[in-house]
Design an enzyme around this catalytic site. Sequence first.
Site, PDB file in Angstrom:
ATOM      1  N   ARG A 102       0.798  -1.237   0.000  1.00  0.00           N
ATOM      2  CA  ARG A 102       0.000   0.000   0.000  1.00  0.00           C
ATOM      3  C   ARG A 102       0.822   1.274   0.000  1.00  0.00           C
ATOM      4  O   ARG A 102       0.499   2.239  -0.678  1.00  0.00           O
ATOM      5  CB  ARG A 102      -0.870   0.017   1.255  1.00  0.00           C
ATOM      6  CG  ARG A 102      -2.214  -0.539   1.097  1.00  0.00           C
ATOM      7  CD  ARG A 102      -3.011  -0.194   2.341  1.00  0.00           C
ATOM      8  NE  ARG A 102      -3.221   1.230   2.446  1.00  0.00           N
ATOM      9  CZ  ARG A 102      -4.186   1.895   1.850  1.00  0.00           C
ATOM     10  NH1 ARG A 102      -5.041   1.264   1.096  1.00  0.00           N
ATOM     11  NH2 ARG A 102      -4.307   3.198   2.002  1.00  0.00           N
ATOM     12  N   CYS A 126      -7.068  -4.054   1.951  1.00  0.00           N
ATOM     13  CA  CYS A 126      -6.134  -5.023   2.515  1.00  0.00           C
ATOM     14  C   CYS A 126      -6.833  -5.706   3.670  1.00  0.00           C
ATOM     15  O   CYS A 126      -7.948  -5.336   4.031  1.00  0.00           O
ATOM     16  CB  CYS A 126      -4.839  -4.361   2.953  1.00  0.00           C
ATOM     17  SG  CYS A 126      -5.022  -3.400   4.447  1.00  0.00           S
ATOM     18  N   ARG A 131      -9.241   0.822   3.874  1.00  0.00           N
ATOM     19  CA  ARG A 131      -8.136   1.768   3.737  1.00  0.00           C
ATOM     20  C   ARG A 131      -8.252   2.662   2.497  1.00  0.00           C
ATOM     21  O   ARG A 131      -7.469   2.542   1.543  1.00  0.00           O
ATOM     22  CB  ARG A 131      -6.795   1.020   3.783  1.00  0.00           C
ATOM     23  CG  ARG A 131      -6.614   0.298   5.093  1.00  0.00           C
ATOM     24  CD  ARG A 131      -5.297  -0.399   5.210  1.00  0.00           C
ATOM     25  NE  ARG A 131      -4.239   0.441   5.726  1.00  0.00           N
ATOM     26  CZ  ARG A 131      -3.042  -0.002   6.040  1.00  0.00           C
ATOM     27  NH1 ARG A 131      -2.746  -1.270   5.886  1.00  0.00           N
ATOM     28  NH2 ARG A 131      -2.121   0.807   6.510  1.00  0.00           N
ATOM     29  N   PRO A 132      -9.208   3.578   2.510  1.00  0.00           N
ATOM     30  CA  PRO A 132      -9.385   4.480   1.359  1.00  0.00           C
ATOM     31  C   PRO A 132      -8.231   5.473   1.207  1.00  0.00           C
ATOM     32  O   PRO A 132      -7.382   5.584   2.094  1.00  0.00           O
ATOM     33  CB  PRO A 132     -10.681   5.219   1.688  1.00  0.00           C
ATOM     34  CG  PRO A 132     -10.827   5.139   3.161  1.00  0.00           C
ATOM     35  CD  PRO A 132     -10.138   3.890   3.607  1.00  0.00           C
ATOM     36  N   VAL A 133      -8.223   6.216   0.086  1.00  0.00           N
ATOM     37  CA  VAL A 133      -7.165   7.216  -0.144  1.00  0.00           C
ATOM     38  C   VAL A 133      -7.772   8.613  -0.341  1.00  0.00           C
ATOM     39  O   VAL A 133      -7.125   9.502  -0.882  1.00  0.00           O
ATOM     40  CB  VAL A 133      -6.256   6.852  -1.352  1.00  0.00           C
ATOM     41  CG1 VAL A 133      -5.421   5.633  -1.057  1.00  0.00           C
ATOM     42  CG2 VAL A 133      -7.076   6.663  -2.613  1.00  0.00           C
ATOM     43  N   LEU A 135      -8.270  11.058   1.633  1.00  0.00           N
ATOM     44  CA  LEU A 135      -7.559  12.174   2.273  1.00  0.00           C
ATOM     45  C   LEU A 135      -6.344  12.606   1.447  1.00  0.00           C
ATOM     46  O   LEU A 135      -6.031  13.790   1.354  1.00  0.00           O
ATOM     47  CB  LEU A 135      -7.102  11.789   3.690  1.00  0.00           C
ATOM     48  CG  LEU A 135      -8.231  11.381   4.652  1.00  0.00           C
ATOM     49  CD1 LEU A 135      -7.664  10.915   5.984  1.00  0.00           C
ATOM     50  CD2 LEU A 135      -9.179  12.560   4.879  1.00  0.00           C
ATOM     51  N   VAL A 172      -6.973  11.968  11.220  1.00  0.00           N
ATOM     52  CA  VAL A 172      -5.505  11.873  11.218  1.00  0.00           C
ATOM     53  C   VAL A 172      -5.071  10.702  10.337  1.00  0.00           C
ATOM     54  O   VAL A 172      -5.524   9.573  10.528  1.00  0.00           O
ATOM     55  CB  VAL A 172      -4.969  11.658  12.659  1.00  0.00           C
ATOM     56  CG1 VAL A 172      -3.456  11.469  12.633  1.00  0.00           C
ATOM     57  CG2 VAL A 172      -5.346  12.826  13.551  1.00  0.00           C
ATOM     58  N   VAL A 174      -1.469   9.002   8.752  1.00  0.00           N
ATOM     59  CA  VAL A 174      -0.007   9.011   8.654  1.00  0.00           C
ATOM     60  C   VAL A 174       0.401   9.155   7.185  1.00  0.00           C
ATOM     61  O   VAL A 174       1.169  10.042   6.813  1.00  0.00           O
ATOM     62  CB  VAL A 174       0.576   7.706   9.256  1.00  0.00           C
ATOM     63  CG1 VAL A 174       2.073   7.624   9.030  1.00  0.00           C
ATOM     64  CG2 VAL A 174       0.234   7.613  10.737  1.00  0.00           C
ATOM     65  N   ARG A 408       7.781  -9.158   6.028  1.00  0.00           N
ATOM     66  CA  ARG A 408       7.540  -7.797   5.526  1.00  0.00           C
ATOM     67  C   ARG A 408       8.007  -6.763   6.541  1.00  0.00           C
ATOM     68  O   ARG A 408       8.398  -5.665   6.165  1.00  0.00           O
ATOM     69  CB  ARG A 408       6.047  -7.587   5.267  1.00  0.00           C
ATOM     70  CG  ARG A 408       5.514  -8.300   4.049  1.00  0.00           C
ATOM     71  CD  ARG A 408       4.103  -7.849   3.772  1.00  0.00           C
ATOM     72  NE  ARG A 408       4.006  -6.419   4.009  1.00  0.00           N
ATOM     73  CZ  ARG A 408       2.993  -5.811   4.623  1.00  0.00           C
ATOM     74  NH1 ARG A 408       1.961  -6.503   5.037  1.00  0.00           N
ATOM     75  NH2 ARG A 408       2.996  -4.511   4.808  1.00  0.00           N
TER      76      ARG A 408
END
Length: 429
Positions: A102, A126, A131-133, A135, A172, A174, A408
Amino acid sequence: MDKIRIIGGNRLNGVIPISGAKNAALPLMIASLLTDETLTLENVPRLADVRQLTNILVNHGVDYGVNGKRIGEDLLTGQTISLTARSITDTTAPYELVSTMRASFWVIGPLLARMHACKVSLPGGCAIGTRPVDLFLMGLERLGAQLDVEGGYVVAKAPGGLVGNRVVFPKVSVGATHVIMMAATLAKGQTVIENAAREPEIVDLAKCLIAMGAHIQGAGTSTITIDGVDRLRGARHRVVADRIETGTYAMAVAMTGGDVLLEGAEGSLLENPLDVLRQVGAEITETNSGIRVRRNGHGIVAADVTTDPFPGFPTDLQAQFMALMTRAKGTSHITETIFENRFMHVAELARFGARISLSGQVATVEGVESLKGAPVMATDLRASVSLVIAGLAAEGETTVNRVYHLDRGFERLEEKISRCGADISRISG
Ligand code: UD1
Protein backbone atom coordinates in the site's frame (compact mmCIF):
# COMPACT_ATOMS: atom_id res chain seq x y z
CA MET A 1 6.02 -21.42 2.08
CA ASP A 2 8.20 -20.95 5.16
CA LYS A 3 6.89 -21.70 8.64
CA ILE A 4 8.10 -20.74 12.09
CA ARG A 5 8.31 -23.48 14.70
CA ILE A 6 8.37 -22.55 18.38
CA ILE A 7 8.65 -24.69 21.49
CA GLY A 8 7.22 -22.46 24.17
CA GLY A 9 8.19 -21.97 27.79
CA ASN A 10 11.67 -20.42 27.64
CA ARG A 11 12.36 -17.08 29.25
CA LEU A 12 14.13 -14.43 27.18
CA ASN A 13 17.47 -13.14 28.45
CA GLY A 14 20.09 -11.09 26.62
CA VAL A 15 20.28 -8.32 24.07
CA ILE A 16 18.03 -7.65 21.08
CA PRO A 17 19.25 -5.01 18.62
CA ILE A 18 16.39 -2.79 17.41
CA SER A 19 16.29 -2.09 13.68
CA GLY A 20 15.51 1.11 11.83
CA ALA A 21 11.77 1.67 11.50
CA LYS A 22 10.10 0.16 8.45
CA ASN A 23 7.42 2.85 8.58
CA ALA A 24 10.08 5.56 8.45
CA ALA A 25 12.32 3.83 5.88
CA LEU A 26 9.51 3.54 3.32
CA PRO A 27 8.58 7.26 3.10
CA LEU A 28 12.27 8.21 3.34
CA MET A 29 13.05 6.04 0.33
CA ILE A 30 10.13 7.60 -1.54
CA ALA A 31 11.50 11.08 -0.73
CA SER A 32 14.47 10.25 -3.01
CA LEU A 33 12.13 10.96 -5.95
CA LEU A 34 12.11 14.65 -4.98
CA THR A 35 15.72 15.33 -5.98
CA ASP A 36 18.12 14.51 -8.81
CA GLU A 37 20.92 14.14 -6.25
CA THR A 38 21.74 11.11 -4.08
CA LEU A 39 19.84 10.39 -0.88
CA THR A 40 21.82 8.09 1.40
CA LEU A 41 19.89 6.33 4.15
CA GLU A 42 21.59 4.58 7.05
CA ASN A 43 20.07 1.97 9.36
CA VAL A 44 17.60 0.71 6.75
CA PRO A 45 16.08 -2.61 7.86
CA ARG A 46 16.51 -5.66 5.63
CA LEU A 47 12.84 -6.36 4.99
CA ALA A 48 10.66 -7.66 2.19
CA ASP A 49 8.77 -4.32 2.07
CA VAL A 50 12.03 -2.41 1.61
CA ARG A 51 13.04 -4.71 -1.25
CA GLN A 52 9.62 -4.34 -2.84
CA LEU A 53 9.72 -0.55 -2.63
CA THR A 54 13.21 -0.62 -4.15
CA ASN A 55 11.75 -2.43 -7.18
CA ILE A 56 9.04 0.20 -7.47
CA LEU A 57 11.53 3.08 -7.27
CA VAL A 58 13.87 1.43 -9.80
CA ASN A 59 10.87 1.22 -12.13
CA HIS A 60 10.58 5.03 -11.91
CA GLY A 61 14.26 5.36 -12.88
CA VAL A 62 15.94 5.51 -9.46
CA ASP A 63 19.50 4.15 -9.25
CA TYR A 64 19.86 1.99 -6.17
CA GLY A 65 23.03 1.02 -4.37
CA VAL A 66 23.66 -0.82 -1.15
CA ASN A 67 26.86 -0.65 0.85
CA GLY A 68 28.50 -4.00 1.44
CA LYS A 69 28.86 -5.41 4.93
CA ARG A 70 32.02 -4.16 6.61
CA ILE A 71 34.32 -6.44 8.59
CA GLY A 72 33.04 -6.73 12.14
CA GLU A 73 29.64 -5.36 11.18
CA ASP A 74 26.73 -7.29 12.60
CA LEU A 75 24.10 -8.41 10.11
CA LEU A 76 21.52 -7.51 12.71
CA THR A 77 22.30 -3.84 12.28
CA GLY A 78 20.74 -1.97 9.38
CA GLN A 79 22.18 -1.38 5.95
CA THR A 80 23.15 1.84 4.22
CA ILE A 81 21.47 2.43 0.88
CA SER A 82 21.84 5.14 -1.77
CA LEU A 83 19.01 6.25 -4.01
CA THR A 84 19.53 8.58 -6.95
CA ALA A 85 16.59 9.77 -9.03
CA ARG A 86 18.74 11.69 -11.54
CA SER A 87 15.93 11.51 -14.02
CA ILE A 88 12.48 10.04 -13.58
CA THR A 89 12.11 7.77 -16.57
CA ASP A 90 8.59 6.53 -15.85
CA THR A 91 5.86 8.41 -13.96
CA THR A 92 3.47 5.45 -13.86
CA ALA A 93 3.25 3.27 -10.76
CA PRO A 94 1.63 0.11 -12.12
CA TYR A 95 -1.06 -1.95 -10.39
CA GLU A 96 1.14 -5.07 -10.28
CA LEU A 97 3.63 -3.24 -8.05
CA VAL A 98 1.38 -0.93 -5.99
CA SER A 99 -1.12 -3.66 -5.10
CA THR A 100 1.60 -5.64 -3.30
CA MET A 101 2.36 -2.83 -0.86
CA ARG A 102 0.00 0.00 0.00
CA ALA A 103 2.66 2.53 0.96
CA SER A 104 3.94 2.55 -2.63
CA PHE A 105 0.87 4.68 -3.48
CA TRP A 106 2.73 7.44 -1.62
CA VAL A 107 4.98 8.00 -4.66
CA ILE A 108 2.09 10.11 -5.97
CA GLY A 109 3.23 13.08 -3.84
CA PRO A 110 6.86 13.39 -5.00
CA LEU A 111 6.09 12.41 -8.62
CA LEU A 112 3.44 15.08 -8.92
CA ALA A 113 5.58 17.69 -7.15
CA ARG A 114 8.63 17.10 -9.33
CA MET A 115 7.19 15.96 -12.67
CA HIS A 116 3.83 17.81 -12.53
CA ALA A 117 2.07 14.67 -13.78
CA CYS A 118 1.86 11.00 -12.87
CA LYS A 119 -0.35 7.95 -13.02
CA VAL A 120 -0.48 5.83 -9.88
CA SER A 121 -2.54 2.71 -9.35
CA LEU A 122 -5.04 2.80 -6.49
CA PRO A 123 -3.76 0.36 -3.88
CA GLY A 124 -7.01 -1.53 -3.22
CA GLY A 125 -8.10 -2.89 0.15
CA CYS A 126 -6.13 -5.02 2.52
CA ALA A 127 -6.81 -7.54 5.24
CA ILE A 128 -7.20 -4.96 8.00
CA GLY A 129 -9.84 -2.84 6.27
CA THR A 130 -10.85 -0.87 3.20
CA ARG A 131 -8.14 1.77 3.74
CA PRO A 132 -9.38 4.48 1.36
CA VAL A 133 -7.17 7.22 -0.14
CA ASP A 134 -9.70 10.08 -0.09
CA LEU A 135 -7.56 12.17 2.27
CA PHE A 136 -4.54 11.97 -0.05
CA LEU A 137 -6.65 13.03 -3.01
CA MET A 138 -8.31 15.87 -1.12
CA GLY A 139 -4.92 17.17 0.02
CA LEU A 140 -3.37 17.01 -3.45
CA GLU A 141 -6.40 18.77 -4.94
CA ARG A 142 -5.96 21.53 -2.36
CA LEU A 143 -2.42 21.94 -3.72
CA GLY A 144 -3.89 22.49 -7.18
CA ALA A 145 -3.67 18.98 -8.65
CA GLN A 146 -6.25 17.85 -11.18
CA LEU A 147 -7.13 14.26 -10.43
CA ASP A 148 -9.11 11.68 -12.39
CA VAL A 149 -9.61 8.02 -11.65
CA GLU A 150 -9.30 5.97 -14.84
CA GLY A 151 -9.14 2.19 -14.99
CA GLY A 152 -8.12 1.86 -11.35
CA TYR A 153 -5.44 4.52 -11.65
CA VAL A 154 -5.27 8.05 -10.28
CA VAL A 155 -4.22 10.23 -13.20
CA ALA A 156 -2.78 13.38 -11.65
CA LYS A 157 -1.74 16.62 -13.33
CA ALA A 158 -0.47 19.93 -12.03
CA PRO A 159 0.48 21.98 -15.10
CA GLY A 160 2.82 24.70 -13.90
CA GLY A 161 3.41 22.84 -10.61
CA LEU A 162 1.69 22.49 -7.25
CA VAL A 163 0.72 25.57 -5.28
CA GLY A 164 0.81 25.79 -1.49
CA ASN A 165 -2.49 25.98 0.40
CA ARG A 166 -4.16 25.16 3.72
CA VAL A 167 -4.94 21.44 4.01
CA VAL A 168 -7.23 20.50 6.88
CA PHE A 169 -7.52 16.75 7.38
CA PRO A 170 -10.86 15.67 8.87
CA LYS A 171 -9.12 12.55 10.22
CA VAL A 172 -5.51 11.87 11.22
CA SER A 173 -3.68 9.91 8.54
CA VAL A 174 -0.01 9.01 8.65
CA GLY A 175 0.23 8.30 4.93
CA ALA A 176 -1.68 11.41 3.83
CA THR A 177 0.50 13.59 6.09
CA HIS A 178 3.67 12.07 4.59
CA VAL A 179 2.42 12.62 1.03
CA ILE A 180 1.21 16.20 1.44
CA MET A 181 4.37 17.15 3.36
CA MET A 182 6.56 15.73 0.57
CA ALA A 183 4.46 17.28 -2.20
CA ALA A 184 4.45 20.71 -0.51
CA THR A 185 8.26 20.89 -0.31
CA LEU A 186 8.37 21.70 -4.05
CA ALA A 187 5.07 23.62 -4.28
CA LYS A 188 4.98 27.38 -4.86
CA GLY A 189 4.39 29.26 -1.62
CA GLN A 190 3.25 28.07 1.77
CA THR A 191 1.30 24.96 2.78
CA VAL A 192 -0.20 24.53 6.23
CA ILE A 193 -1.34 21.01 7.18
CA GLU A 194 -3.88 21.00 10.01
CA ASN A 195 -4.72 17.86 12.02
CA ALA A 196 -1.46 16.35 10.76
CA ALA A 197 -0.30 12.98 12.08
CA ARG A 198 2.28 13.39 14.86
CA GLU A 199 3.96 9.98 14.58
CA PRO A 200 7.76 9.86 15.06
CA GLU A 201 8.07 8.65 11.48
CA ILE A 202 6.59 11.98 10.31
CA VAL A 203 9.25 13.79 12.34
CA ASP A 204 11.95 11.55 10.86
CA LEU A 205 10.81 12.25 7.30
CA ALA A 206 10.67 16.01 8.05
CA LYS A 207 14.26 15.91 9.40
CA CYS A 208 15.46 14.24 6.22
CA LEU A 209 13.54 16.65 3.97
CA ILE A 210 15.02 19.59 5.91
CA ALA A 211 18.50 18.11 5.36
CA MET A 212 17.59 18.01 1.66
CA GLY A 213 16.85 21.75 1.77
CA ALA A 214 13.11 21.80 2.52
CA HIS A 215 11.60 24.46 4.76
CA ILE A 216 9.37 22.66 7.26
CA GLN A 217 8.19 23.67 10.71
CA GLY A 218 6.00 21.95 13.26
CA ALA A 219 6.52 18.26 12.34
CA GLY A 220 5.53 16.27 15.43
CA THR A 221 2.67 18.69 16.19
CA SER A 222 -0.74 18.74 14.56
CA THR A 223 0.11 21.82 12.45
CA ILE A 224 2.92 21.50 9.92
CA THR A 225 4.00 24.50 7.84
CA ILE A 226 5.96 23.98 4.66
CA ASP A 227 7.41 26.79 2.55
CA GLY A 228 8.05 25.47 -0.91
CA VAL A 229 11.50 25.67 -2.51
CA ASP A 230 12.57 25.39 -6.17
CA ARG A 231 14.67 22.28 -5.71
CA LEU A 232 15.92 19.83 -3.13
CA ARG A 233 19.41 18.38 -2.91
CA GLY A 234 20.93 15.09 -1.79
CA ALA A 235 21.45 14.29 1.90
CA ARG A 236 22.49 11.58 4.33
CA HIS A 237 20.03 10.49 7.00
CA ARG A 238 19.82 7.77 9.65
CA VAL A 239 16.45 6.00 9.98
CA VAL A 240 14.87 6.35 13.43
CA ALA A 241 14.58 3.24 15.66
CA ASP A 242 11.55 1.04 15.13
CA ARG A 243 9.13 1.75 17.98
CA ILE A 244 6.81 -1.06 16.91
CA GLU A 245 9.60 -3.62 16.91
CA THR A 246 10.67 -2.24 20.31
CA GLY A 247 7.17 -2.56 21.75
CA THR A 248 6.76 -6.03 20.25
CA TYR A 249 9.89 -7.43 21.92
CA ALA A 250 9.06 -5.63 25.16
CA MET A 251 5.73 -7.44 25.15
CA ALA A 252 7.42 -10.73 24.30
CA VAL A 253 9.65 -10.37 27.39
CA ALA A 254 6.67 -9.37 29.53
CA MET A 255 4.98 -12.54 28.26
CA THR A 256 7.81 -15.03 28.79
CA GLY A 257 9.57 -13.40 31.74
CA GLY A 258 13.31 -12.72 31.69
CA ASP A 259 15.59 -9.74 31.27
CA VAL A 260 16.39 -8.21 27.88
CA LEU A 261 18.11 -5.06 26.71
CA LEU A 262 16.45 -3.65 23.59
CA GLU A 263 19.56 -2.10 22.15
CA GLY A 264 19.16 1.19 20.30
CA ALA A 265 15.51 1.55 21.34
CA GLU A 266 14.28 5.04 22.22
CA GLY A 267 11.75 5.31 25.04
CA SER A 268 10.44 8.70 23.92
CA LEU A 269 9.02 7.05 20.79
CA LEU A 270 6.67 4.80 22.74
CA GLU A 271 5.92 6.27 26.14
CA ASN A 272 2.29 5.20 26.12
CA PRO A 273 2.86 1.47 25.48
CA LEU A 274 5.80 1.40 27.90
CA ASP A 275 3.57 2.92 30.60
CA VAL A 276 0.96 0.26 29.89
CA LEU A 277 3.61 -2.44 30.22
CA ARG A 278 4.73 -1.01 33.57
CA GLN A 279 1.10 -0.98 34.67
CA VAL A 280 0.64 -4.68 33.84
CA GLY A 281 3.77 -5.70 35.76
CA ALA A 282 6.89 -5.41 33.58
CA GLU A 283 9.89 -3.48 34.85
CA ILE A 284 11.09 -1.02 32.24
CA THR A 285 14.20 1.11 32.57
CA GLU A 286 15.77 3.40 30.03
CA THR A 287 19.55 3.18 29.74
CA ASN A 288 22.13 4.90 27.56
CA SER A 289 22.17 1.98 25.19
CA GLY A 290 18.44 1.29 24.98
CA ILE A 291 15.50 0.01 27.01
CA ARG A 292 15.78 -2.80 29.52
CA VAL A 293 12.66 -4.93 30.05
CA ARG A 294 12.40 -7.35 32.95
CA ARG A 295 9.80 -9.56 34.47
CA ASN A 296 10.89 -11.90 37.17
CA GLY A 297 8.63 -13.67 39.61
CA HIS A 298 5.36 -11.79 39.40
CA GLY A 299 2.76 -12.51 36.75
CA ILE A 300 1.07 -10.04 34.44
CA VAL A 301 -2.16 -8.28 35.38
CA ALA A 302 -4.90 -7.11 33.03
CA ALA A 303 -5.23 -3.55 31.73
CA ASP A 304 -7.55 -1.84 29.27
CA VAL A 305 -6.18 -0.23 26.13
CA THR A 306 -7.63 1.89 23.31
CA THR A 307 -5.66 2.45 20.12
CA ASP A 308 -5.21 6.04 19.01
CA PRO A 309 -2.99 8.09 16.72
CA PHE A 310 0.39 9.04 18.25
CA PRO A 311 1.01 9.71 21.13
CA GLY A 312 -1.75 7.21 21.96
CA PHE A 313 -1.41 3.44 22.06
CA PRO A 314 -0.41 2.35 18.51
CA THR A 315 -2.76 0.15 16.51
CA ASP A 316 0.40 -1.64 15.32
CA LEU A 317 0.91 -3.00 18.87
CA GLN A 318 -2.72 -3.95 19.51
CA ALA A 319 -2.42 -7.61 18.45
CA GLN A 320 0.79 -8.12 20.45
CA PHE A 321 -0.81 -6.60 23.55
CA MET A 322 -3.81 -8.88 23.12
CA ALA A 323 -1.49 -11.90 23.05
CA LEU A 324 0.05 -10.68 26.31
CA MET A 325 -3.37 -10.20 27.91
CA THR A 326 -4.41 -13.78 27.13
CA ARG A 327 -2.31 -14.87 30.12
CA ALA A 328 -2.92 -11.89 32.41
CA LYS A 329 -4.62 -12.11 35.75
CA GLY A 330 -8.07 -10.62 35.19
CA THR A 331 -10.07 -9.30 32.24
CA SER A 332 -8.91 -6.66 29.79
CA HIS A 333 -10.79 -4.67 27.17
CA ILE A 334 -8.96 -3.75 23.99
CA THR A 335 -10.60 -1.16 21.75
CA GLU A 336 -9.44 -0.66 18.16
CA THR A 337 -10.31 2.80 16.82
CA ILE A 338 -8.01 3.11 13.79
CA PHE A 339 -8.88 0.18 11.51
CA GLU A 340 -12.30 -1.44 11.24
CA ASN A 341 -11.15 -5.01 10.78
CA ARG A 342 -8.04 -5.45 12.83
CA PHE A 343 -9.06 -8.41 14.95
CA MET A 344 -8.21 -11.36 12.70
CA HIS A 345 -5.72 -12.58 15.28
CA VAL A 346 -8.58 -13.24 17.73
CA ALA A 347 -9.60 -16.50 16.07
CA GLU A 348 -5.96 -17.62 15.85
CA LEU A 349 -5.22 -16.76 19.51
CA ALA A 350 -8.28 -18.84 20.45
CA ARG A 351 -6.45 -21.85 18.97
CA PHE A 352 -3.96 -21.56 21.86
CA GLY A 353 -6.87 -21.72 24.34
CA ALA A 354 -7.20 -17.94 24.79
CA ARG A 355 -10.61 -16.65 25.88
CA ILE A 356 -11.52 -13.61 23.80
CA SER A 357 -14.94 -12.28 22.82
CA LEU A 358 -15.58 -9.57 20.28
CA SER A 359 -18.24 -6.92 20.25
CA GLY A 360 -17.83 -4.32 17.54
CA GLN A 361 -14.52 -2.56 18.06
CA VAL A 362 -13.94 -4.01 21.54
CA ALA A 363 -12.23 -7.29 22.37
CA THR A 364 -12.68 -8.63 25.89
CA VAL A 365 -9.85 -10.89 26.96
CA GLU A 366 -10.22 -13.12 30.00
CA GLY A 367 -6.77 -14.18 31.11
CA VAL A 368 -6.12 -17.94 31.34
CA GLU A 369 -3.53 -19.87 33.40
CA SER A 370 -1.80 -21.38 30.41
CA LEU A 371 -1.80 -21.50 26.61
CA LYS A 372 -1.25 -24.67 24.57
CA GLY A 373 0.87 -24.65 21.41
CA ALA A 374 -1.03 -25.04 18.13
CA PRO A 375 -0.65 -24.68 14.37
CA VAL A 376 -1.78 -21.15 13.50
CA MET A 377 -1.95 -18.90 10.47
CA ALA A 378 -0.48 -15.42 10.11
CA THR A 379 -3.02 -13.04 8.59
CA ASP A 380 -1.20 -9.72 8.53
CA LEU A 381 2.09 -8.28 9.63
CA ARG A 382 1.36 -7.30 13.23
CA ALA A 383 -1.15 -10.10 13.84
CA SER A 384 1.46 -12.67 12.83
CA VAL A 385 3.93 -11.52 15.46
CA SER A 386 1.22 -11.72 18.12
CA LEU A 387 1.05 -15.43 17.34
CA VAL A 388 4.80 -15.71 17.86
CA ILE A 389 4.43 -14.02 21.27
CA ALA A 390 1.66 -16.45 22.24
CA GLY A 391 3.75 -19.38 20.99
CA LEU A 392 6.75 -18.32 23.09
CA ALA A 393 4.65 -18.70 26.24
CA ALA A 394 2.51 -21.67 25.19
CA GLU A 395 3.16 -25.21 26.36
CA GLY A 396 4.53 -27.43 23.59
CA GLU A 397 4.89 -26.82 19.89
CA THR A 398 3.48 -23.99 17.79
CA THR A 399 3.83 -23.61 14.05
CA VAL A 400 3.09 -20.23 12.51
CA ASN A 401 2.18 -20.59 8.85
CA ARG A 402 2.39 -17.90 6.13
CA VAL A 403 5.37 -16.17 7.70
CA TYR A 404 5.90 -14.00 4.65
CA HIS A 405 3.77 -11.49 6.55
CA LEU A 406 6.43 -11.42 9.29
CA ASP A 407 9.22 -10.97 6.78
CA ARG A 408 7.54 -7.80 5.53
CA GLY A 409 8.15 -6.04 8.82
CA PHE A 410 10.42 -7.87 11.27
CA GLU A 411 14.11 -8.13 10.50
CA ARG A 412 15.50 -11.59 11.38
CA LEU A 413 12.98 -12.13 14.12
CA GLU A 414 13.79 -15.76 14.87
CA GLU A 415 17.53 -15.02 14.98
CA LYS A 416 17.05 -12.07 17.33
CA ILE A 417 14.95 -13.96 19.86
CA SER A 418 16.66 -17.35 19.62
CA ARG A 419 19.88 -15.56 20.69
CA CYS A 420 17.98 -14.71 23.90
CA GLY A 421 17.05 -18.30 24.61
CA ALA A 422 13.81 -18.85 22.69
CA ASP A 423 13.39 -22.21 20.99
CA ILE A 424 12.34 -20.86 17.60
CA SER A 425 13.35 -21.85 14.11
CA ARG A 426 12.31 -21.39 10.52
CA ILE A 427 11.24 -24.35 8.46
CA SER A 428 11.78 -23.62 4.79
CA GLY A 429 9.11 -24.91 2.52
C1 UD1 B 1 0.41 3.82 8.67
C2 UD1 B 1 1.36 2.70 9.01
C3 UD1 B 1 0.62 1.54 9.63
C4 UD1 B 1 -0.20 2.00 10.82
C5 UD1 B 1 -1.07 3.18 10.45
C6 UD1 B 1 -1.79 3.79 11.64
C7 UD1 B 1 3.12 2.88 7.37
C8 UD1 B 1 3.80 2.30 6.17
N1 UD1 B 1 2.02 2.27 7.78
O1 UD1 B 1 -0.52 3.33 7.72
O2 UD1 B 1 1.57 0.56 10.02
O3 UD1 B 1 -1.02 0.94 11.26
O4 UD1 B 1 -0.28 4.23 9.86
O5 UD1 B 1 -0.87 4.17 12.61
O6 UD1 B 1 3.58 3.85 7.93
N2 UD1 B 1 -7.86 6.80 6.05
C9 UD1 B 1 -8.91 7.29 5.32
N3 UD1 B 1 -8.64 7.96 4.15
C10 UD1 B 1 -7.37 8.14 3.70
C11 UD1 B 1 -6.29 7.64 4.46
C12 UD1 B 1 -6.57 6.96 5.63
O7 UD1 B 1 -10.08 7.13 5.69
O8 UD1 B 1 -7.20 8.75 2.63
C13 UD1 B 1 -8.14 6.05 7.29
C14 UD1 B 1 -7.61 4.62 7.28
O9 UD1 B 1 -8.52 3.75 6.63
C15 UD1 B 1 -7.50 4.34 8.76
C16 UD1 B 1 -7.06 5.69 9.33
O10 UD1 B 1 -7.42 6.67 8.34
O11 UD1 B 1 -8.75 3.99 9.29
C17 UD1 B 1 -5.58 5.84 9.62
O12 UD1 B 1 -4.86 5.39 8.49
P1 UD1 B 1 -3.41 5.96 8.12
O13 UD1 B 1 -2.88 6.72 9.28
O14 UD1 B 1 -3.50 6.65 6.80
O15 UD1 B 1 -2.58 4.63 7.94
P2 UD1 B 1 -1.43 4.34 6.90
O16 UD1 B 1 -0.68 5.59 6.63
O17 UD1 B 1 -1.97 3.56 5.75
